[in-house]
Each structure stands twice: as structure tokens, then as C-alpha cells.
Design a protein around this motif. Sequence first.
Motif, PDB file in Angstrom:
ATOM      1  N   VAL A  64       0.031  -6.168  -0.133  1.00  0.00           N
ATOM      2  CA  VAL A  64      -0.506  -4.926  -0.694  1.00  0.00           C
ATOM      3  C   VAL A  64       0.527  -4.260  -1.607  1.00  0.00           C
ATOM      4  CG1 VAL A  64      -1.234  -2.571  -0.100  1.00  0.00           C
ATOM      5  CG2 VAL A  64      -2.204  -4.515   1.124  1.00  0.00           C
ATOM      6  N   ASP A  65       1.797  -4.303  -1.220  1.00  0.00           N
ATOM      7  CA  ASP A  65       2.851  -3.708  -2.038  1.00  0.00           C
ATOM      8  C   ASP A  65       2.922  -4.338  -3.431  1.00  0.00           C
ATOM      9  OD1 ASP A  65       3.498  -1.971  -0.009  1.00  0.00           O
ATOM     10  OD2 ASP A  65       5.243  -3.132   0.677  1.00  0.00           O
ATOM     11  N   ASP A  66       2.511  -5.602  -3.551  1.00  0.00           N
ATOM     12  CA  ASP A  66       2.531  -6.298  -4.844  1.00  0.00           C
ATOM     13  C   ASP A  66       1.265  -6.074  -5.670  1.00  0.00           C
ATOM     14  OD1 ASP A  66       5.023  -7.331  -4.348  1.00  0.00           O
ATOM     15  OD2 ASP A  66       4.265  -9.241  -3.561  1.00  0.00           O
ATOM     16  N   GLN A  67       0.255  -5.422  -5.098  1.00  0.00           N
ATOM     17  CA  GLN A  67      -1.018  -5.207  -5.776  1.00  0.00           C
ATOM     18  C   GLN A  67      -1.070  -3.795  -6.347  1.00  0.00           C
ATOM     19  OE1 GLN A  67      -3.029  -8.013  -5.877  1.00  0.00           O
ATOM     20  NE2 GLN A  67      -1.240  -8.806  -4.807  1.00  0.00           N
ATOM     21  N   THR A  68      -1.508  -3.667  -7.584  1.00  0.00           N
ATOM     22  CA  THR A  68      -1.561  -2.342  -8.198  1.00  0.00           C
ATOM     23  C   THR A  68      -2.733  -1.501  -7.691  1.00  0.00           C
ATOM     24  OG1 THR A  68      -2.811  -3.223 -10.060  1.00  0.00           O
ATOM     25  CG2 THR A  68      -0.417  -3.087 -10.306  1.00  0.00           C
ATOM     26  N   ALA A  69      -3.842  -2.114  -7.341  1.00  0.00           N
ATOM     27  CA  ALA A  69      -5.040  -1.362  -6.974  1.00  0.00           C
ATOM     28  C   ALA A  69      -5.175  -1.137  -5.467  1.00  0.00           C
ATOM     29  CB  ALA A  69      -6.278  -2.092  -7.487  1.00  0.00           C
ATOM     30  N   TRP A  70      -4.310  -1.744  -4.674  1.00  0.00           N
ATOM     31  CA  TRP A  70      -4.435  -1.690  -3.219  1.00  0.00           C
ATOM     32  C   TRP A  70      -3.393  -0.753  -2.618  1.00  0.00           C
ATOM     33  CZ3 TRP A  70      -7.552  -5.048  -0.041  1.00  0.00           C
ATOM     34  CH2 TRP A  70      -8.376  -5.907  -0.769  1.00  0.00           C
ATOM     35  N   GLN A  71      -3.775  -0.128  -1.495  1.00  0.00           N
ATOM     36  CA  GLN A  71      -2.861   0.717  -0.731  1.00  0.00           C
ATOM     37  C   GLN A  71      -3.161   0.576   0.751  1.00  0.00           C
ATOM     38  OE1 GLN A  71      -3.536   4.729  -2.121  1.00  0.00           O
ATOM     39  NE2 GLN A  71      -1.627   4.666  -3.276  1.00  0.00           N
ATOM     40  N   ILE A  72      -2.145   0.817   1.564  1.00  0.00           N
ATOM     41  CA  ILE A  72      -2.347   0.934   3.002  1.00  0.00           C
ATOM     42  C   ILE A  72      -2.405   2.416   3.321  1.00  0.00           C
ATOM     43  CG2 ILE A  72      -1.284   0.646   5.262  1.00  0.00           C
ATOM     44  CD1 ILE A  72      -0.459  -2.084   4.504  1.00  0.00           C
ATOM     45  N   VAL A  73      -3.435   2.811   4.053  1.00  0.00           N
ATOM     46  CA  VAL A  73      -3.603   4.203   4.463  1.00  0.00           C
ATOM     47  C   VAL A  73      -2.972   4.346   5.834  1.00  0.00           C
ATOM     48  CG1 VAL A  73      -5.264   6.010   5.010  1.00  0.00           C
ATOM     49  CG2 VAL A  73      -5.744   4.390   3.168  1.00  0.00           C
ATOM     50  N   LEU A  74      -2.052   5.262   5.944  1.00  0.00           N
ATOM     51  CA  LEU A  74      -1.418   5.494   7.242  1.00  0.00           C
ATOM     52  C   LEU A  74      -2.349   6.327   8.102  1.00  0.00           C
ATOM     53  CD1 LEU A  74       2.208   6.245   6.086  1.00  0.00           C
ATOM     54  CD2 LEU A  74       1.278   4.103   6.945  1.00  0.00           C
ATOM     55  N   ASP A  75      -2.717   5.776   9.230  1.00  0.00           N
ATOM     56  CA  ASP A  75      -3.636   6.437  10.152  1.00  0.00           C
ATOM     57  C   ASP A  75      -2.943   6.568  11.501  1.00  0.00           C
ATOM     58  OD1 ASP A  75      -5.696   7.366  11.682  1.00  0.00           O
ATOM     59  OD2 ASP A  75      -7.013   5.658  11.361  1.00  0.00           O
ATOM     60  N   GLU A  76      -2.625   7.777  11.899  1.00  0.00           N
ATOM     61  CA  GLU A  76      -1.898   8.005  13.143  1.00  0.00           C
ATOM     62  C   GLU A  76      -2.706   7.593  14.375  1.00  0.00           C
ATOM     63  OE1 GLU A  76       1.248   8.795  13.116  1.00  0.00           O
ATOM     64  OE2 GLU A  76       1.207   8.937  10.950  1.00  0.00           O
ATOM     65  N   THR A  87      -7.122   0.472   1.115  1.00  0.00           N
ATOM     66  CA  THR A  87      -8.065   0.896   0.083  1.00  0.00           C
ATOM     67  C   THR A  87      -7.791   0.099  -1.179  1.00  0.00           C
ATOM     68  OG1 THR A  87      -6.638   2.676  -0.735  1.00  0.00           O
ATOM     69  CG2 THR A  87      -8.267   3.260   0.961  1.00  0.00           C
ATOM     70  N   ARG A  88      -8.838  -0.072  -1.958  1.00  0.00           N
ATOM     71  CA  ARG A  88      -8.731  -0.697  -3.271  1.00  0.00           C
ATOM     72  C   ARG A  88      -9.452   0.215  -4.251  1.00  0.00           C
ATOM     73  NH1 ARG A  88     -11.544  -3.110  -7.019  1.00  0.00           N
ATOM     74  NH2 ARG A  88     -10.529  -4.595  -8.377  1.00  0.00           N
ATOM     75  N   THR A  89      -8.784   0.547  -5.351  1.00  0.00           N
ATOM     76  CA  THR A  89      -9.342   1.449  -6.349  1.00  0.00           C
ATOM     77  C   THR A  89      -9.624   0.669  -7.621  1.00  0.00           C
ATOM     78  OG1 THR A  89      -8.016   3.235  -5.416  1.00  0.00           O
ATOM     79  CG2 THR A  89      -8.949   3.599  -7.607  1.00  0.00           C
ATOM     80  N   THR A  90     -10.848   0.811  -8.147  1.00  0.00           N
ATOM     81  CA  THR A  90     -11.202   0.099  -9.375  1.00  0.00           C
ATOM     82  C   THR A  90     -10.442   0.697 -10.552  1.00  0.00           C
ATOM     83  OG1 THR A  90     -13.102   1.518  -9.813  1.00  0.00           O
ATOM     84  CG2 THR A  90     -13.508  -0.480  -8.526  1.00  0.00           C
ATOM     85  N   PRO A  91     -10.115  -0.127 -11.538  1.00  0.00           N
ATOM     86  CA  PRO A  91      -9.249   0.352 -12.616  1.00  0.00           C
ATOM     87  C   PRO A  91      -9.884   1.377 -13.548  1.00  0.00           C
ATOM     88  CG  PRO A  91      -9.817  -1.964 -12.937  1.00  0.00           C
ATOM     89  CD  PRO A  91     -10.380  -1.545 -11.620  1.00  0.00           C
ATOM     90  N   VAL A  92     -11.130   1.245 -13.913  1.00  0.00           N
ATOM     91  CA  VAL A  92     -11.703   2.119 -14.940  1.00  0.00           C
ATOM     92  C   VAL A  92     -12.273   3.401 -14.349  1.00  0.00           C
ATOM     93  CG1 VAL A  92     -13.441   2.293 -16.755  1.00  0.00           C
ATOM     94  CG2 VAL A  92     -12.170   0.168 -16.453  1.00  0.00           C
TER      95      VAL A  92
END
Length: 151
Positions: A64-76, A87-92
Motif C-alpha cells: 500500500v505504501d508503494d501505491q498512490t491511490a491506496w491507503q491504510i485506515v487506522l482503526d482503533e 481505501t482506494r481513491t480514483t484519480p479523476v
Amino acid sequence: MWSYVAITIGVAVTGRLVWMIDDWSRDWSTNHAHLSMTNPDPALRPLDVDGDTRTIAERIQNWVDDQTAWQIVLDESAAPPQRLHLTRTTPVFRFVDDIWVELTPQEVAAGEPPRTRVDAASQSRVGKGDLGQNPRNLKALRAGILGEAVR
């Protein structure tokens, strides 16, 4: 002149949409996907990989760290590393898809290395159909876990 440009852009956008859709009966009316043992597409079945849950969670984090559109959501409230929220966010248009990953340690024989089962689901936050993006999210995640190039 401008009408030809507009028509060309319209044809290009339509062609891209047609090219993206893998399953016409699904992609216009469904905005979620999950890995399933009964899925006819082998790339959309749960994974059984070498490594304990912490190792697999770290592998996912590194990918995920290498992907521009992906993130890890920290959930306690989630019990790491067994459950991850990505999460993955579309570019446009910046649409966000939620990807939930469940890591389950597998029983192995004595002396065997640990194994983990990876289950995942992807859902779009907006829209009735996803144009096949959620299955593509799961295929990309699978490729990332296995260290393969995304097809």
C-alpha cells in the motif's frame, strides 16, 4: 471543428468505459465485490499464503505504501493485524472504495511454516454500479500480496 473534438472525446470516453467492463450483467448494478471460493475467476478467490498474520499485514502495508491511490485506515477498534481497512481513491473524480481484509491463521502440521488465509471485500461509497472497479481492487490487492504485477 469543435464538434469533431467533442465527438472524438465522447467516443474515447465511451470506448474506455466499454473496455473497462468485464461483466456487463454485474458492473452496472453492483457496487461491491468479495473474494469467494465459488467465484469462477481464480483471481477473486481467497488466498492461502505462507507467513503469519503479522507478516502478511506488513506485506500489505508495504505494498500500500508503494501505491498512490491506496491507503491504510487506522482503526482503533480493529484487532491488528487480523483485520485491515484499506481505501482506494480514483484519480479523476476522487471516488473512494473501502477494502476490508481479514487475515486468519491456518492450522499447519508440526514443523510446518505458518500460513494465513486472506479474505477481502471491496465496496464503493458512492453509486449503484462500480463498472468493475471493486473486482479490480481485489485483483490488485491479491497481486500485491503475491508480489505480482497488476494485470
